[in-house]
Design an enzyme around this catalytic site. Structure first.
Site, PDB file in Angstrom:
ATOM      1  N   LYS A 113      86.611  22.752  46.491  1.00 46.19           N
ATOM      2  CA  LYS A 113      87.925  23.059  45.578  1.00 46.19           C
ATOM      3  C   LYS A 113      88.906  21.608  45.998  1.00 46.19           C
ATOM      4  O   LYS A 113      89.617  21.303  45.139  1.00 46.19           O
ATOM      5  CB  LYS A 113      88.527  24.236  46.255  1.00 46.19           C
ATOM      6  CG  LYS A 113      88.002  25.499  45.794  1.00 46.19           C
ATOM      7  CD  LYS A 113      88.634  26.668  46.196  1.00 46.19           C
ATOM      8  CE  LYS A 113      88.331  28.221  45.543  1.00 46.19           C
ATOM      9  NZ  LYS A 113      89.058  29.195  45.793  1.00 46.19           N
ATOM     10  N   LYS A 200      78.277  27.742  40.043  1.00 50.94           N
ATOM     11  CA  LYS A 200      78.563  28.949  40.256  1.00 50.94           C
ATOM     12  C   LYS A 200      79.201  29.744  38.937  1.00 50.94           C
ATOM     13  O   LYS A 200      80.310  28.981  38.571  1.00 50.94           O
ATOM     14  CB  LYS A 200      79.234  29.295  41.471  1.00 50.94           C
ATOM     15  CG  LYS A 200      79.228  30.652  41.901  1.00 50.94           C
ATOM     16  CD  LYS A 200      80.342  30.799  43.200  1.00 50.94           C
ATOM     17  CE  LYS A 200      81.663  30.911  42.957  1.00 50.94           C
ATOM     18  NZ  LYS A 200      82.503  32.150  43.708  1.00 50.94           N
ATOM     19  N   LYS A 203      85.596  32.163  37.876  1.00 52.53           N
ATOM     20  CA  LYS A 203      86.901  32.229  37.170  1.00 52.53           C
ATOM     21  C   LYS A 203      87.570  31.092  37.046  1.00 52.53           C
ATOM     22  O   LYS A 203      88.170  30.820  36.160  1.00 52.53           O
ATOM     23  CB  LYS A 203      87.918  33.508  38.065  1.00 52.53           C
ATOM     24  CG  LYS A 203      87.597  34.820  37.925  1.00 52.53           C
ATOM     25  CD  LYS A 203      88.748  35.691  38.547  1.00 52.53           C
ATOM     26  CE  LYS A 203      88.355  36.443  39.839  1.00 52.53           C
ATOM     27  NZ  LYS A 203      88.462  35.753  41.249  1.00 52.53           N
TER      28      LYS A 203
HETATM   29  P1  ADP Z   1      85.726  33.530  41.941  1.00 50.21           P
HETATM   30  O1  ADP Z   1      84.898  32.625  42.388  1.00 50.21           O
HETATM   31  O2  ADP Z   1      85.096  33.790  40.126  1.00 50.21           O
HETATM   32  O3  ADP Z   1      86.930  33.091  41.713  1.00 50.21           O
HETATM   33  P2  ADP Z   1      86.433  35.164  43.909  1.00 50.21           P
HETATM   34  O4  ADP Z   1      86.555  34.184  44.799  1.00 50.21           O
HETATM   35  O5  ADP Z   1      87.631  35.975  43.680  1.00 50.21           O
HETATM   36  O6  ADP Z   1      85.729  34.726  42.610  1.00 50.21           O
HETATM   37  O7  ADP Z   1      85.465  36.247  44.585  1.00 50.21           O
HETATM   38  C1  ADP Z   1      85.197  37.609  44.581  1.00 50.21           C
HETATM   39  C2  ADP Z   1      84.011  38.240  44.821  1.00 50.21           C
HETATM   40  O8  ADP Z   1      83.013  38.071  43.991  1.00 50.21           O
HETATM   41  C3  ADP Z   1      83.613  37.644  45.979  1.00 50.21           C
HETATM   42  O9  ADP Z   1      82.809  38.601  46.809  1.00 50.21           O
HETATM   43  C4  ADP Z   1      82.254  36.614  45.622  1.00 50.21           C
HETATM   44  O10 ADP Z   1      81.406  36.355  46.602  1.00 50.21           O
HETATM   45  C5  ADP Z   1      81.984  37.235  44.273  1.00 50.21           C
HETATM   46  N1  ADP Z   1      81.431  36.166  43.400  1.00 50.21           N
HETATM   47  C6  ADP Z   1      82.206  35.236  42.865  1.00 50.21           C
HETATM   48  N2  ADP Z   1      81.699  34.580  41.958  1.00 50.21           N
HETATM   49  C7  ADP Z   1      80.110  34.918  42.021  1.00 50.21           C
HETATM   50  C8  ADP Z   1      79.160  34.726  41.323  1.00 50.21           C
HETATM   51  N3  ADP Z   1      79.057  33.529  40.689  1.00 50.21           N
HETATM   52  N4  ADP Z   1      77.906  35.452  41.586  1.00 50.21           N
HETATM   53  C9  ADP Z   1      77.940  36.470  42.294  1.00 50.21           C
HETATM   54  N5  ADP Z   1      79.266  36.821  43.182  1.00 50.21           N
HETATM   55  C10 ADP Z   1      80.229  36.144  42.799  1.00 50.21           C
HETATM   56 NA    NA Z   2      86.660  31.543  44.155  1.00 47.36          NA
END
Ligand code: ADP
Ligand code: NA
Length: 333
Positions: A113, A200, A203
């Site tokens: 990040k 990955k 969001k």
């Molecule tokens: P993002 O990366 O989309 O902002 P968050 O950091 O808020 O998501 O993560 C929220 C939850 O979703 C965490 O438990 C994270 O491990 C899971 N998660 C986020 N992206 C993925 C993905 N691409 N595949 C599987 N799990 C994910």
């Molecule tokens: Na995240």
């Protein structure tokens, strides 16, 4: 004997996507009654990257509504917003003062990040893993169901707990801070971007076409699947190193249909994207349809959401306040 405690959360940084759902929330739903469950919307994490203040509260409501629509039962699970329980901030500060900088400098997610942020990296982004450790340690959490990407953060929370216990409460039994364990679901542990199959699904990825959001309508889902990375080769397999996007789409198909990997392998062995994409599209639409129906009702009922979140925060605070008071006592306050 006390039930094991579970805590997990998602940042309100945008619509939840299939990665959040299959990597996290669906597992919360499946195991919530087995544990004493705490599920929070981590809004204080959401402000560690540039964000729109005008949208924070709206996205927080949306995220909570999606938890409930996906099947989190607010009668037995504690559903709350992180910032409503001030102890998250308080414990973070206390833990900051016992956490070595170089533990944080090693965090992969921070490095990723920070690279994108250039000169504008905030102290909050660097400190994100300590806030996350506080989230988990406040509730004496045993188990943290997370995606693969969060495993390093849970290990850090364990290290911080051990350091606190050793430094301030060597003889206290049970230990003042409990060391949590990550629970990582193998299937769907990590869904990838629809556009490249190698980064990955997130969001925070710029392109909305890199992910399927839980509130995407059927037309948009169809459009996104049509657009995702494609070739015209025949034969779709999980293990073609040159086509990581195939594995990703097969995984999504497997998760949405509930079929076994073997069934999907057999079904798709002779397909190409032209025949597979419509099947995948239908599977996603069908899987999301009941969730979306409930979500659309809940998101209009703010009074109900407020009621759920107020109750959740009060229940969470009871546990959190007891932990902070213990920690402060041992730290000499
Ligand atoms: P993002 O990366 O989309 O902002 P968050 O950091 O808020 O998501 O993560 C929220 C939850 O979703 C965490 O438990 C994270 O491990 C899971 N998660 C986020 N992206 C993925 C993905 N691409 N595949 C599987 N799990 C994910
Ligand atoms: Na995240």
């Amino acid at each position: 004997k006390r039930k094991l405690r579970v805590l997990s959360g998602v940042q309100p940084t945008g619509s939840l996507h299939l990665g959040n759902y299959f990597g996290a929330i669906r597992n919360w739903v499946l195991t919530q009654h087995q544990y004493e469950s705490f599920f929070c919307v981590v809004d204080m994490h959401a402000i560690t990257m540039p964000y729109k203040a005008k949208e924070l509260s709206e996205v927080t409501y949306k995220t909570a509504a999606l938890y409930l629509a996906a099947g989190i039962d607010a009668n037995t699970s504690k559903v709350f917003v992180q910032s409503h329980v001030k102890e998250h901030a308080e414990l973070t500060w206390l833990l900051n003062c016992i956490t070595p900088m170089n533990w944080l400098e090693r965090m992969i997610q921070y490095k990723e990040k920070a690279r994108k942020q250039g000169e504008n990296v905030g102290v909050g982004l660097f400190d994100y893993p300590v806030l996350m450790a506080a989230d988990v340690l406040l509730y004496q959490t045993d188990v943290v169901p997370v995606g693969e990407d969060q495993k390093q953060h849970i290990e850090l929370a364990r290290d911080i707990a051990r350091r606190f216990n050793d430094q301030f409460a060597k003889r206290a039994r049970p230990r003042v801070l409990r060391e949590p364990n990550p629970l990582i679901q193998k299937d769907g542990a990590r869904l990838m971007s629809l556009e490249d199959g190698t980064s990955k699904m997130s969001k925070s990825a710029e392109s909305d076409f890199s992910r399927i959001n839980l509130d995407d309508d059927p037309k948009l889902i169809e459009k996104k699947i049509k657009r995702c990375k494609t070739d015209s080769l025949k034969g779709l397999t999980y293990d073609d190193p040159n086509r990581p996007e195939v594995r990703n789409l097969l995984t999504i198909y497997q998760l949405c249909t509930g079929k076994s990997k073997e069934e999907v392998i057999a079904e798709c062995a002779d397909m190409n994207f032209g025949t597979f994409k419509p099947l995948l599209t239908d599977a996603i639409i069908e899987h999301l349809s009941p969730i979306q129906k409930t979500y659309n009702e809940l998101i209009l009922d703010r009074a109900y959401l407020d009621e759920v979140l107020t109750k959740g925060a009060a229940e969470a605070r009871e546990v959190a306040a007891a932990t902070v008071s213990e920690v402060k006592k041992y730290m000499g306050f």
